[in-house]
Design a protein around this motif. Structure first.
Motif, short mmCIF file in Angstrom:
data_model
loop_
_atom_site.label_atom_id
_atom_site.label_comp_id
_atom_site.label_asym_id
_atom_site.label_seq_id
_atom_site.Cartn_x
_atom_site.Cartn_y
_atom_site.Cartn_z
N ALA A 20 0.94 -0.92 -0.05
CA ALA A 20 -0.13 0.08 -0.14
C ALA A 20 1.07 1.34 0.16
O ALA A 20 1.89 1.32 0.66
N ILE A 21 0.49 2.29 -0.74
CA ILE A 21 1.17 3.65 -0.71
C ILE A 21 0.46 4.65 0.07
O ILE A 21 -0.71 4.74 -0.44
N PHE A 22 0.92 5.32 0.79
CA PHE A 22 0.15 6.44 1.40
C PHE A 22 0.88 7.68 1.06
O PHE A 22 1.85 8.11 1.10
N GLY A 23 -0.13 8.30 0.14
CA GLY A 23 0.30 9.62 -0.58
C GLY A 23 0.17 9.35 -1.99
O GLY A 23 1.07 8.72 -2.42
N LEU A 24 -0.54 9.99 -2.61
CA LEU A 24 -0.83 9.86 -4.19
C LEU A 24 0.12 10.97 -4.75
O LEU A 24 -0.39 11.96 -5.29
N THR A 25 1.42 11.05 -4.50
CA THR A 25 2.26 12.20 -4.96
C THR A 25 2.85 11.52 -6.21
O THR A 25 2.85 10.54 -6.76
N SER A 26 3.78 12.46 -6.87
CA SER A 26 4.82 11.98 -7.92
C SER A 26 5.52 10.76 -7.77
O SER A 26 5.54 9.98 -8.52
N SER A 27 6.17 11.03 -6.39
CA SER A 27 6.94 9.95 -6.05
C SER A 27 6.17 8.59 -5.94
O SER A 27 6.58 7.54 -6.17
N GLY A 28 4.96 8.74 -5.43
CA GLY A 28 4.22 7.60 -5.14
C GLY A 28 3.57 7.00 -6.34
O GLY A 28 3.69 5.60 -6.63
N GLU A 29 3.41 7.65 -7.36
CA GLU A 29 3.09 7.14 -8.79
C GLU A 29 4.30 6.51 -9.44
O GLU A 29 3.93 5.23 -10.08
N LEU A 30 5.49 7.01 -9.24
CA LEU A 30 6.44 6.31 -9.94
C LEU A 30 6.67 5.07 -9.37
O LEU A 30 7.22 4.07 -9.79
N LEU A 31 6.52 5.02 -8.08
CA LEU A 31 6.63 3.61 -7.14
C LEU A 31 5.62 2.76 -7.69
O LEU A 31 6.16 1.64 -7.93
N ALA A 32 4.64 3.11 -7.91
CA ALA A 32 3.52 2.17 -8.24
C ALA A 32 3.64 1.86 -9.70
O ALA A 32 3.36 0.68 -9.98
N ASP A 33 4.23 2.49 -10.65
CA ASP A 33 4.64 1.86 -11.80
C ASP A 33 5.57 0.77 -11.65
O ASP A 33 5.60 -0.20 -12.67
N GLN A 34 6.33 0.74 -10.74
CA GLN A 34 7.57 -0.17 -10.70
C GLN A 34 6.47 -1.67 -10.34
O GLN A 34 7.10 -2.62 -10.72
#
Length: 466
Positions: free
Chosen positions: A146-160
């Motif tokens: 789970a990712i807390f925070g829909l930020t730019s770094s969160g999106e890049l992490l989700a892409d991985q």
């Protein structure tokens, strides 16, 4: 017990096993080569194998080769392995030189062993990673993230997580306290609720790993989330949203026991700086040996074409913003070098007849090879601008001065992508800076070679060169 609150470099559970495997591979491969070369296993070979193993493991530790590469690219693992083995080879060479024992061993054995290990050390890692990837793709050893925070770094992490299922991480969703109208993203539909809901699911055991990707400004919120998650046993990682900055060579560093994160730092440090310098000296020397005679012809033609010196030396900013004198063949009747400099424009009356040809073909830049040999410039890097233009654009373009974290170059990533010549609009300079910073962030020797090759085909003649 001392209360030291600092971050430790992470290592995976297999790090000790990996060290043992590397040690065994280096020794066994030496025995293998000796056997097939019909050489006797002497004490000297045992010492050489031990020194190579120690040198390799020491270098591997220094380059964090034994950290978790679950989310890393294998190409980087392979390149790090090769560099570390070079360190092991260097250790052996130093030992043989100072012990004067190089004549007591077979050069064919040592050479074959060194070459074989390049593949052996990377080879077992390939097999190991293929095994793990297949297991994770099949659903074994996976973790819900789970990712807390829909930020730019969160999106890049989700892409991985989404694009690399072989890592074994399955993205369950985002948790963000902001309303949907403030979180426009391709992952908006994966926002499953607020952060408190995510914490409740973590306590219930429905989440295995949490990545906190909140903005840097939300320091108090991050602290409260960490305190709440302290009541769970799941893995928690902090991913600050540094992508609001134009990061250059971001990496972990230390001040004593305190760990810091570099934000603006040159990639040309340590061995990288030495490799870059070797590339410049060898490349510039080779090119000068080929074009020395054509340069003499150009110098003679300049003298015949117009009055004035053959060379023009203009003050420009170099590494770390220090002023340097950049050499060029004179292509204009005037030589502006003051606080106000007018850029050359199409049909500029100051450009001589020969100068127009030299500028159009970029031959006026050839004397900068002398700058490269002297160390003030590189073959590849951001193109240097006149001091007056630097002072003008550093106030207008964000992160402009970060171009000077590396030496300026004769050619660069921006130039071969068409961003060269007159910058009559602010957008043109912004695009040039954008490509320059992209070069610095992604610098490597192979990237430099790519730019040099492309320069031959598309870097000399361009519609904006006048």
């Amino acid at each position: 017990m001392s209360d030291q609150h600092y971050v430790k470099d992470s290592e995976n559970a297999y790090s000790a096993l990996c060290r043992c495997i590397d040690f065994v591979v280096i020794q066994v491969s030496l025995f293998f080569i000796l056997y097939f070369q019909h050489e006797e296993l002497t004490n000297l070979y045992l010492v050489v194998g031990l020194i190579a193993s120690i040198g390799f493991v020491f270098a591997a530790d220094s380059h964090n080769l034994y950290r978790s590469w679950r989310l890393g690219e294998f190409s980087r693992v392979a390149s790090y392995t090769f560099l570390c083995w070079v360190a092991g080879i260097f250790s052996v060479v130093i030992f043989l030189f100072f012990s004067k024992t190089s004549l007591d061993i077979s050069r064919l054995v040592i050479g074959s062993w060194m070459l074989f290990n390049c593949f052996a050390l990377a080879g077992w890692r390939v097999l190991f990673y293929v095994f793990l990837f297949k297991r994770r793709r099949a659903g074994y050893h996976t973790k819900k993230v789970a990712i807390f925070g829909l930020t730019s770094s969160g999106e890049l992490l989700a892409d991985q997580f989404v694009n690399k299922p072989e890592t074994g991480y399955t993205l369950s969703g985002f948790y963000d306290d902001r309303a949907d109208t403030r979180t426009e993203s391709k992952y908006t539909e994966l926002v499953l609720g607020g952060i408190n809901k995510g914490i409740e699911l973590a306590k219930a055991g429905d989440i295995d790993v949490i990545y906190i990707a909140l903005p840097l400004a939300a320091q108090k919120r991050i602290e409260s989330v960490l305190r709440a998650l302290g009541d769970t046993t799941i893995d928690v990682f902090l991913v600050p949203d540094f992508f609001t900055f134009n990061l250059l060579n971001a990496r972990l560093s230390h001040v004593g026991a305190i760990q810091t994160i570099s934000v603006y730092e040159s990639p040309m440090t340590g061995p990288s700086r030495l490799l870059k310098r070797i590339e410049d000296v060898l490349g510039a020397s080779l090119i000068l040996s080929i074009i020395a005679l054509p340069m003499l012809v150009i110098a003679l033609l300049i003298k015949l074409d117009s009055t004035g010196p053959v060379l023009f030396k203009q003050l420009r900013y170099g590494l770390d913003g220090r002023a340097i004198k950049v050499w060029k063949f004179r292509s204009m009747s005037s030589m502006d070098n003051g606080d106000v400099i007018q850029q050359a424009v199409q049909g500029d009356s100051r450009i001589t007849k020969l100068g127009a040809f030299l500028r159009r073909t970029s031959l006026d830049e050839l004397p900068q090879l002398i700058n490269v040999l002297s160390g003030s410039m590189s073959l590849v890097g951001p193109r240097p601008h006149a001091v007056a233009h630097n002072e003008q654009y550093r106030k207008l373009v964000d992160f402009y001065m970060l171009r000077h974290k590396v030496k300026p170059g004769i050619t660069g990533w921006a130039q071969i992508n068409g961003w060269r010549g007159e910058t009559d609009t602010l957008e043109k300079m912004e695009k040039r800076v954008e490509f320059d910073l992209e070069y610095i962030r992604n610098w490597s020797i192979s990237f430099d070679l790519k730019i040099l090759v492309l320069t031959v085909f598309k870097g000399f003649i361009h519609k904006n060169a006048y």
